[in-house]
Motif scaffolding. Structure first.
Motif, PDB file in Angstrom:
ATOM      1  N   GLY A   1       0.801  -1.189  -0.011  1.00 14.68           N
ATOM      2  CA  GLY A   1      -0.267   0.102  -0.124  1.00 14.68           C
ATOM      3  C   GLY A   1       0.780   1.151  -0.003  1.00 14.68           C
ATOM      4  N   THR A   2       2.027   1.097   0.106  1.00 16.03           N
ATOM      5  CA  THR A   2       3.158   2.408  -0.112  1.00 16.03           C
ATOM      6  C   THR A   2       2.876   2.648  -1.645  1.00 16.03           C
ATOM      7  OG1 THR A   2       4.372   1.229   1.743  1.00 16.03           O
ATOM      8  CG2 THR A   2       5.195   3.212   0.518  1.00 16.03           C
ATOM      9  N   THR A   3       2.955   4.408  -1.497  1.00 16.59           N
ATOM     10  CA  THR A   3       2.624   4.932  -2.865  1.00 16.59           C
ATOM     11  C   THR A   3       4.242   5.015  -3.423  1.00 16.59           C
ATOM     12  OG1 THR A   3       2.960   7.128  -1.786  1.00 16.59           O
ATOM     13  CG2 THR A   3       0.530   6.197  -2.181  1.00 16.59           C
ATOM     14  N   ASP A   4       4.165   5.501  -4.743  1.00 10.16           N
ATOM     15  CA  ASP A   4       5.656   5.761  -5.202  1.00 10.16           C
ATOM     16  C   ASP A   4       6.162   7.116  -4.703  1.00 10.16           C
ATOM     17  OD1 ASP A   4       5.440   3.737  -6.940  1.00 10.16           O
ATOM     18  OD2 ASP A   4       4.374   4.781  -8.730  1.00 10.16           O
ATOM     19  N   GLU A   5       5.300   7.951  -4.490  1.00 11.15           N
ATOM     20  CA  GLU A   5       5.699   9.180  -3.731  1.00 11.15           C
ATOM     21  C   GLU A   5       6.526   8.929  -2.500  1.00 11.15           C
ATOM     22  OE1 GLU A   5       2.599   8.992  -5.071  1.00 11.15           O
ATOM     23  OE2 GLU A   5       3.005  10.031  -6.962  1.00 11.15           O
ATOM     24  N   GLN A   6       5.581   7.983  -1.496  1.00 12.04           N
ATOM     25  CA  GLN A   6       6.250   7.672  -0.315  1.00 12.04           C
ATOM     26  C   GLN A   6       7.575   6.930  -0.343  1.00 12.04           C
ATOM     27  OE1 GLN A   6       2.500   5.526   0.932  1.00 12.04           O
ATOM     28  NE2 GLN A   6       2.311   6.795   2.774  1.00 12.04           N
ATOM     29  N   LYS A   7       7.717   6.159  -1.428  1.00 10.16           N
ATOM     30  CA  LYS A   7       8.867   5.301  -1.629  1.00 10.16           C
ATOM     31  C   LYS A   7       9.794   6.454  -2.112  1.00 10.16           C
ATOM     32  CE  LYS A   7       6.910   0.845  -2.907  1.00 10.16           C
ATOM     33  NZ  LYS A   7       6.819  -0.193  -4.003  1.00 10.16           N
ATOM     34  N   ALA A   8       9.552   7.304  -2.986  1.00 15.78           N
ATOM     35  CA  ALA A   8      10.590   8.124  -3.279  1.00 15.78           C
ATOM     36  C   ALA A   8      11.148   9.055  -2.132  1.00 15.78           C
ATOM     37  CB  ALA A   8      10.127   9.045  -4.435  1.00 15.78           C
ATOM     38  N   ALA A   9      10.222   9.325  -1.158  1.00 14.76           N
ATOM     39  CA  ALA A   9      10.609  10.328   0.041  1.00 14.76           C
ATOM     40  C   ALA A   9      11.686   9.327   0.862  1.00 14.76           C
ATOM     41  CB  ALA A   9       9.383  10.613   0.773  1.00 14.76           C
ATOM     42  N   VAL A  10      11.194   8.061   1.026  1.00 13.01           N
ATOM     43  CA  VAL A  10      12.119   7.284   1.845  1.00 13.01           C
ATOM     44  C   VAL A  10      13.582   7.123   1.209  1.00 13.01           C
ATOM     45  CG1 VAL A  10      12.601   4.974   2.506  1.00 13.01           C
ATOM     46  CG2 VAL A  10      10.353   5.802   2.722  1.00 13.01           C
ATOM     47  N   LEU A  11      13.463   6.908  -0.096  1.00 11.94           N
ATOM     48  CA  LEU A  11      14.865   6.950  -0.532  1.00 11.94           C
ATOM     49  C   LEU A  11      15.809   8.081  -0.630  1.00 11.94           C
ATOM     50  CD1 LEU A  11      14.180   4.932  -3.757  1.00 11.94           C
ATOM     51  CD2 LEU A  11      14.955   3.837  -1.680  1.00 11.94           C
ATOM     52  N   ALA A  12      14.953   9.422  -0.852  1.00 11.14           N
ATOM     53  CA  ALA A  12      15.588  10.498  -0.542  1.00 11.14           C
ATOM     54  C   ALA A  12      15.952  10.680   0.695  1.00 11.14           C
ATOM     55  CB  ALA A  12      14.714  12.008  -0.948  1.00 11.14           C
ATOM     56  N   GLY A  13      15.427  10.154   1.836  1.00 15.10           N
ATOM     57  CA  GLY A  13      15.565  10.323   3.227  1.00 15.10           C
ATOM     58  C   GLY A  13      16.908   9.618   3.505  1.00 15.10           C
ATOM     59  N   ILE A  14      16.979   8.452   2.901  1.00 17.39           N
ATOM     60  CA  ILE A  14      18.276   7.564   2.926  1.00 17.39           C
ATOM     61  C   ILE A  14      19.550   8.249   2.578  1.00 17.39           C
ATOM     62  CG2 ILE A  14      19.540   5.530   2.351  1.00 17.39           C
ATOM     63  CD1 ILE A  14      16.786   3.973   2.242  1.00 17.39           C
ATOM     64  N   GLU A  15      19.334   8.916   1.558  1.00 18.21           N
ATOM     65  CA  GLU A  15      20.361   9.923   0.851  1.00 18.21           C
ATOM     66  C   GLU A  15      20.926  11.036   1.967  1.00 18.21           C
ATOM     67  OE1 GLU A  15      19.139  10.654  -2.993  1.00 18.21           O
ATOM     68  OE2 GLU A  15      20.346   9.159  -3.788  1.00 18.21           O
ATOM     69  N   LYS A  16      19.709  11.498   2.272  1.00 19.87           N
ATOM     70  CA  LYS A  16      20.098  12.707   3.508  1.00 19.87           C
ATOM     71  C   LYS A  16      20.830  12.230   4.678  1.00 19.87           C
ATOM     72  CE  LYS A  16      17.326  16.377   5.494  1.00 19.87           C
ATOM     73  NZ  LYS A  16      18.204  16.409   6.930  1.00 19.87           N
ATOM     74  N   MET A  17      20.274  11.265   5.008  1.00 16.94           N
ATOM     75  CA  MET A  17      20.837  10.567   6.382  1.00 16.94           C
ATOM     76  C   MET A  17      22.373  10.117   6.117  1.00 16.94           C
ATOM     77  SD  MET A  17      19.710   7.173   8.386  1.00 16.94           S
ATOM     78  CE  MET A  17      20.223   6.098   7.105  1.00 16.94           C
ATOM     79  N   ALA A  18      22.698   9.415   4.871  1.00 12.55           N
ATOM     80  CA  ALA A  18      24.001   8.974   4.663  1.00 12.55           C
ATOM     81  C   ALA A  18      24.755  10.164   4.707  1.00 12.55           C
ATOM     82  CB  ALA A  18      23.639   8.466   3.283  1.00 12.55           C
ATOM     83  N   ALA A  19      24.517  11.467   4.061  1.00 19.50           N
ATOM     84  CA  ALA A  19      25.220  12.357   4.230  1.00 19.50           C
ATOM     85  C   ALA A  19      25.575  12.978   5.518  1.00 19.50           C
ATOM     86  CB  ALA A  19      24.601  13.506   3.106  1.00 19.50           C
ATOM     87  N   GLU A  20      24.779  12.673   6.487  1.00 18.95           N
ATOM     88  CA  GLU A  20      24.851  13.319   7.805  1.00 18.95           C
ATOM     89  C   GLU A  20      25.519  12.343   8.778  1.00 18.95           C
ATOM     90  OE1 GLU A  20      20.781  14.722   8.774  1.00 18.95           O
ATOM     91  OE2 GLU A  20      20.822  16.093   7.041  1.00 18.95           O
TER      92      GLU A  20
END
Length: 96
Positions: A1-20
């Motif tokens: 039930g996860t939307t493509d937008e939610q998945k994209a937000a999670v992936l962007a969140g991983i990238e942000k976290m990895a940078a920090e």
């Protein structure tokens, strides 16, 4: 039930976290194949198998970096984004 937008937000969140988070060497975000299932226990006592659909991997410089990651504020912020949309998940810690 996860939307493509939610998945994209999670992936962007991983990238942000990895940078920090110090000590994260690499992240792999493109899922080309996911193996494995998890069992859902049904009210009648039987079980239904579900296929995992997505995966990501995070590589750390060493065990100490991995241990610090768990309590890092950027990881906690990522969890606030990820946990509500993840459905069933499994984590596997690997060492080389």
């Amino acid at each position: 039930g996860t939307t493509d937008e939610q998945k994209a937000a999670v992936l962007a969140g991983i990238e942000k976290m990895a940078a920090e988070v110090p000590g994260i060497k690499s992240v792999w975000l493109k899922t080309s194949k996911v193996q494995g299932t998890f069992l859902e226990k049904l009210p009648d006592g039987t079980s239904k198998a579900h296929q995992f659909t997505d995966a990501f991997a995070i590589e750390f410089e060493d065990k100490a970096a991995f241990e610090k990651y768990a309590d890092h504020p950027a990881h906690k912020a990522f969890e606030d984004l990820y946990v509500p949309v993840r459905g069933h998940s499994a984590t596997h810690d690997l060492t080389n």
